[in-house]
Design a protein around this motif. Sequence first.
Motif, PDB file in Angstrom:
ATOM      1  N   TRP A  65      -2.505 -11.659 -68.045  1.00  0.00           N
ATOM      2  CA  TRP A  65      -2.000 -11.762 -69.404  1.00  0.00           C
ATOM      3  C   TRP A  65      -2.363 -10.550 -70.251  1.00  0.00           C
ATOM      4  CZ3 TRP A  65      -4.338 -17.304 -70.120  1.00  0.00           C
ATOM      5  CH2 TRP A  65      -3.544 -18.231 -69.444  1.00  0.00           C
ATOM      6  N   SER A  66      -1.473 -10.240 -71.194  1.00  0.00           N
ATOM      7  CA  SER A  66      -1.757  -9.217 -72.205  1.00  0.00           C
ATOM      8  C   SER A  66      -2.689  -9.832 -73.251  1.00  0.00           C
ATOM      9  CB  SER A  66      -0.458  -8.775 -72.879  1.00  0.00           C
ATOM     10  OG  SER A  66       0.082  -9.841 -73.648  1.00  0.00           O
ATOM     11  N   LYS A  67      -3.212  -9.005 -74.126  1.00  0.00           N
ATOM     12  CA  LYS A  67      -4.077  -9.525 -75.186  1.00  0.00           C
ATOM     13  C   LYS A  67      -3.295 -10.500 -76.065  1.00  0.00           C
ATOM     14  CE  LYS A  67      -7.661  -8.018 -78.309  1.00  0.00           C
ATOM     15  NZ  LYS A  67      -8.334  -6.871 -78.884  1.00  0.00           N
ATOM     16  N   ASN A  68      -2.033 -10.195 -76.327  1.00  0.00           N
ATOM     17  CA  ASN A  68      -1.188 -11.075 -77.129  1.00  0.00           C
ATOM     18  C   ASN A  68      -0.995 -12.428 -76.434  1.00  0.00           C
ATOM     19  OD1 ASN A  68       0.425 -11.520 -79.485  1.00  0.00           O
ATOM     20  ND2 ASN A  68       2.228 -11.356 -78.162  1.00  0.00           N
ATOM     21  N   GLN A  69      -0.820 -12.407 -75.108  1.00  0.00           N
ATOM     22  CA  GLN A  69      -0.682 -13.660 -74.364  1.00  0.00           C
ATOM     23  C   GLN A  69      -1.970 -14.490 -74.432  1.00  0.00           C
ATOM     24  OE1 GLN A  69       0.860 -11.538 -70.861  1.00  0.00           O
ATOM     25  NE2 GLN A  69       2.450 -13.113 -70.742  1.00  0.00           N
ATOM     26  N   TRP A  70      -3.119 -13.815 -74.379  1.00  0.00           N
ATOM     27  CA  TRP A  70      -4.392 -14.531 -74.522  1.00  0.00           C
ATOM     28  C   TRP A  70      -4.468 -15.194 -75.895  1.00  0.00           C
ATOM     29  CZ3 TRP A  70      -7.806 -16.371 -71.304  1.00  0.00           C
ATOM     30  CH2 TRP A  70      -7.900 -15.834 -70.021  1.00  0.00           C
ATOM     31  N   THR A  71      -4.086 -14.463 -76.929  1.00  0.00           N
ATOM     32  CA  THR A  71      -4.087 -15.018 -78.290  1.00  0.00           C
ATOM     33  C   THR A  71      -3.178 -16.234 -78.367  1.00  0.00           C
ATOM     34  OG1 THR A  71      -4.547 -12.833 -79.219  1.00  0.00           O
ATOM     35  CG2 THR A  71      -3.647 -14.484 -80.725  1.00  0.00           C
ATOM     36  N   ASN A  72      -1.975 -16.118 -77.810  1.00  0.00           N
ATOM     37  CA  ASN A  72      -1.031 -17.234 -77.816  1.00  0.00           C
ATOM     38  C   ASN A  72      -1.592 -18.442 -77.071  1.00  0.00           C
ATOM     39  OD1 ASN A  72       0.814 -15.744 -79.277  1.00  0.00           O
ATOM     40  ND2 ASN A  72       1.978 -15.114 -77.477  1.00  0.00           N
ATOM     41  N   GLU A  73      -2.262 -18.198 -75.950  1.00  0.00           N
ATOM     42  CA  GLU A  73      -2.820 -19.293 -75.148  1.00  0.00           C
ATOM     43  C   GLU A  73      -3.880 -20.059 -75.944  1.00  0.00           C
ATOM     44  OE1 GLU A  73      -2.457 -21.396 -71.517  1.00  0.00           O
ATOM     45  OE2 GLU A  73      -1.225 -19.835 -72.411  1.00  0.00           O
ATOM     46  N   PHE A  74      -4.758 -19.326 -76.622  1.00  0.00           N
ATOM     47  CA  PHE A  74      -5.807 -19.967 -77.416  1.00  0.00           C
ATOM     48  C   PHE A  74      -5.228 -20.778 -78.576  1.00  0.00           C
ATOM     49  CE2 PHE A  74      -8.984 -17.351 -75.295  1.00  0.00           C
ATOM     50  CZ  PHE A  74     -10.127 -18.125 -75.377  1.00  0.00           C
ATOM     51  N   ASN A  75      -4.037 -20.410 -79.037  1.00  0.00           N
ATOM     52  CA  ASN A  75      -3.420 -21.094 -80.179  1.00  0.00           C
ATOM     53  C   ASN A  75      -2.603 -22.325 -79.793  1.00  0.00           C
ATOM     54  OD1 ASN A  75      -4.430 -19.458 -82.257  1.00  0.00           O
ATOM     55  ND2 ASN A  75      -2.880 -17.905 -81.853  1.00  0.00           N
ATOM     56  N   LYS A  76      -2.379 -22.537 -78.507  1.00  0.00           N
ATOM     57  CA  LYS A  76      -1.593 -23.697 -78.075  1.00  0.00           C
ATOM     58  C   LYS A  76      -2.379 -24.986 -78.241  1.00  0.00           C
ATOM     59  CE  LYS A  76       1.066 -21.301 -74.485  1.00  0.00           C
ATOM     60  NZ  LYS A  76       1.194 -21.170 -73.013  1.00  0.00           N
ATOM     61  N   GLU A  77      -1.667 -26.030 -78.640  1.00  0.00           N
ATOM     62  CA  GLU A  77      -2.290 -27.342 -78.751  1.00  0.00           C
ATOM     63  C   GLU A  77      -2.608 -27.873 -77.350  1.00  0.00           C
ATOM     64  OE1 GLU A  77      -1.262 -31.675 -80.655  1.00  0.00           O
ATOM     65  OE2 GLU A  77      -0.313 -29.897 -81.518  1.00  0.00           O
ATOM     66  N   GLY A  78      -3.773 -28.477 -77.206  1.00  0.00           N
ATOM     67  CA  GLY A  78      -4.160 -29.075 -75.936  1.00  0.00           C
ATOM     68  C   GLY A  78      -4.854 -28.122 -74.977  1.00  0.00           C
ATOM     69  N   ILE A  79      -5.036 -26.868 -75.389  1.00  0.00           N
ATOM     70  CA  ILE A  79      -5.692 -25.878 -74.520  1.00  0.00           C
ATOM     71  C   ILE A  79      -7.199 -25.947 -74.699  1.00  0.00           C
ATOM     72  CG2 ILE A  79      -6.109 -23.379 -74.222  1.00  0.00           C
ATOM     73  CD1 ILE A  79      -3.540 -24.199 -72.896  1.00  0.00           C
ATOM     74  N   LYS A  80      -7.899 -25.952 -73.573  1.00  0.00           N
ATOM     75  CA  LYS A  80      -9.355 -25.815 -73.568  1.00  0.00           C
ATOM     76  C   LYS A  80      -9.675 -24.649 -72.636  1.00  0.00           C
ATOM     77  CE  LYS A  80     -10.397 -30.714 -74.290  1.00  0.00           C
ATOM     78  NZ  LYS A  80     -10.934 -30.725 -75.614  1.00  0.00           N
ATOM     79  N   VAL A  81     -10.543 -23.765 -73.097  1.00  0.00           N
ATOM     80  CA  VAL A  81     -10.948 -22.607 -72.307  1.00  0.00           C
ATOM     81  C   VAL A  81     -12.438 -22.744 -72.013  1.00  0.00           C
ATOM     82  CG1 VAL A  81     -11.045 -20.085 -72.175  1.00  0.00           C
ATOM     83  CG2 VAL A  81      -9.191 -21.196 -73.464  1.00  0.00           C
ATOM     84  N   PHE A  82     -12.772 -22.733 -70.731  1.00  0.00           N
ATOM     85  CA  PHE A  82     -14.155 -22.863 -70.304  1.00  0.00           C
ATOM     86  C   PHE A  82     -14.627 -21.525 -69.745  1.00  0.00           C
ATOM     87  CE2 PHE A  82     -12.154 -27.020 -69.831  1.00  0.00           C
ATOM     88  CZ  PHE A  82     -12.953 -27.765 -70.687  1.00  0.00           C
ATOM     89  N   GLY A  83     -15.775 -21.092 -70.236  1.00  0.00           N
ATOM     90  CA  GLY A  83     -16.355 -19.839 -69.776  1.00  0.00           C
ATOM     91  C   GLY A  83     -17.527 -20.099 -68.852  1.00  0.00           C
ATOM     92  N   LEU A  84     -17.559 -19.372 -67.746  1.00  0.00           N
ATOM     93  CA  LEU A  84     -18.685 -19.392 -66.804  1.00  0.00           C
ATOM     94  C   LEU A  84     -19.557 -18.198 -67.181  1.00  0.00           C
ATOM     95  CD1 LEU A  84     -20.001 -20.480 -64.136  1.00  0.00           C
ATOM     96  CD2 LEU A  84     -18.521 -18.860 -62.930  1.00  0.00           C
ATOM     97  N   LEU A  85     -20.797 -18.474 -67.557  1.00  0.00           N
ATOM     98  CA  LEU A  85     -21.671 -17.422 -68.073  1.00  0.00           C
ATOM     99  C   LEU A  85     -22.902 -17.224 -67.207  1.00  0.00           C
ATOM    100  CD1 LEU A  85     -21.182 -19.130 -71.350  1.00  0.00           C
ATOM    101  CD2 LEU A  85     -20.814 -16.681 -71.295  1.00  0.00           C
ATOM    102  N   LEU A  86     -23.257 -15.967 -67.024  1.00  0.00           N
ATOM    103  CA  LEU A  86     -24.536 -15.589 -66.438  1.00  0.00           C
ATOM    104  C   LEU A  86     -25.329 -15.040 -67.610  1.00  0.00           C
ATOM    105  CD1 LEU A  86     -26.508 -15.054 -64.123  1.00  0.00           C
ATOM    106  CD2 LEU A  86     -25.342 -12.875 -63.760  1.00  0.00           C
ATOM    107  N   ALA A  87     -26.290 -15.818 -68.091  1.00  0.00           N
ATOM    108  CA  ALA A  87     -26.953 -15.540 -69.369  1.00  0.00           C
ATOM    109  C   ALA A  87     -25.845 -15.486 -70.425  1.00  0.00           C
ATOM    110  CB  ALA A  87     -27.795 -14.277 -69.299  1.00  0.00           C
ATOM    111  N   ASN A  88     -25.600 -14.340 -71.047  1.00  0.00           N
ATOM    112  CA  ASN A  88     -24.539 -14.232 -72.055  1.00  0.00           C
ATOM    113  C   ASN A  88     -23.328 -13.458 -71.562  1.00  0.00           C
ATOM    114  OD1 ASN A  88     -25.874 -15.682 -74.093  1.00  0.00           O
ATOM    115  ND2 ASN A  88     -27.111 -13.889 -74.599  1.00  0.00           N
ATOM    116  N   LEU A  89     -23.272 -13.162 -70.271  1.00  0.00           N
ATOM    117  CA  LEU A  89     -22.178 -12.388 -69.690  1.00  0.00           C
ATOM    118  C   LEU A  89     -21.096 -13.330 -69.160  1.00  0.00           C
ATOM    119  CD1 LEU A  89     -21.067  -9.617 -68.670  1.00  0.00           C
ATOM    120  CD2 LEU A  89     -22.367 -10.041 -66.561  1.00  0.00           C
ATOM    121  N   LEU A  90     -19.870 -13.159 -69.652  1.00  0.00           N
ATOM    122  CA  LEU A  90     -18.744 -13.968 -69.181  1.00  0.00           C
ATOM    123  C   LEU A  90     -18.328 -13.473 -67.797  1.00  0.00           C
ATOM    124  CD1 LEU A  90     -16.678 -16.201 -69.970  1.00  0.00           C
ATOM    125  CD2 LEU A  90     -15.193 -14.353 -70.767  1.00  0.00           C
ATOM    126  N   ILE A  91     -18.487 -14.340 -66.789  1.00  0.00           N
ATOM    127  CA  ILE A  91     -18.165 -13.937 -65.413  1.00  0.00           C
ATOM    128  C   ILE A  91     -17.052 -14.779 -64.801  1.00  0.00           C
ATOM    129  CG2 ILE A  91     -20.442 -12.933 -64.972  1.00  0.00           C
ATOM    130  CD1 ILE A  91     -21.085 -15.510 -63.346  1.00  0.00           C
TER     131      ILE A  91
END
Length: 160
Positions: A40-66
């Motif tokens: 995805w482009s940055k714009n597509q990421w923005t659109n994804e976060f704005n959709k209703e019903g979307i949950k984004v889960f981050g896997l972190l090593l300390a504070n690093l998104l991996i």
Amino acid sequence: MTLKSNFVDQIYYKMISIKQIGKKDIDLCYELDSHTISLWSKNQWTNEFNKEGIKVFGLLLANLLIGICVCHFVLDEAQINYFVVNPKFRKKGLGTHLMRYLIMKCEKLNINKLFLEVSKRNVNAEKFYSRFDFSTVGIRRNYYKDGSDALLKEKKLTTK
């Protein structure tokens, strides 16, 4: 395995966490995406976060998104729109950890079916998903930029 490496592994895995992330993390998601599957482009990421019903889960090593899992929840079904672990951290059980977390979340939300699409050419991903009992329920011909087909996968869940 030596005692030293076992100790290092224990410390390493204590630093792993999964949390729901929000719009403030779009840049981190885009950066990880652009260094992995470039979906995805940055714009597509923005659109994804704005959709209703979307949950984004981050896997972190300390504070690093991996790792990232983007899931769209609609009524009693969910669709994995994006799933990736940084290649430097693959083959360490972290993708399995993230997928188990997602499945547990789905079961708590009384989700009956979990769907995803994966390139027919992505043999490693297909093997990964089959370990979680995803079965192929359809094909989208020439779906990806490279002309490969998308395999539509489904996992039936037992809700509590």
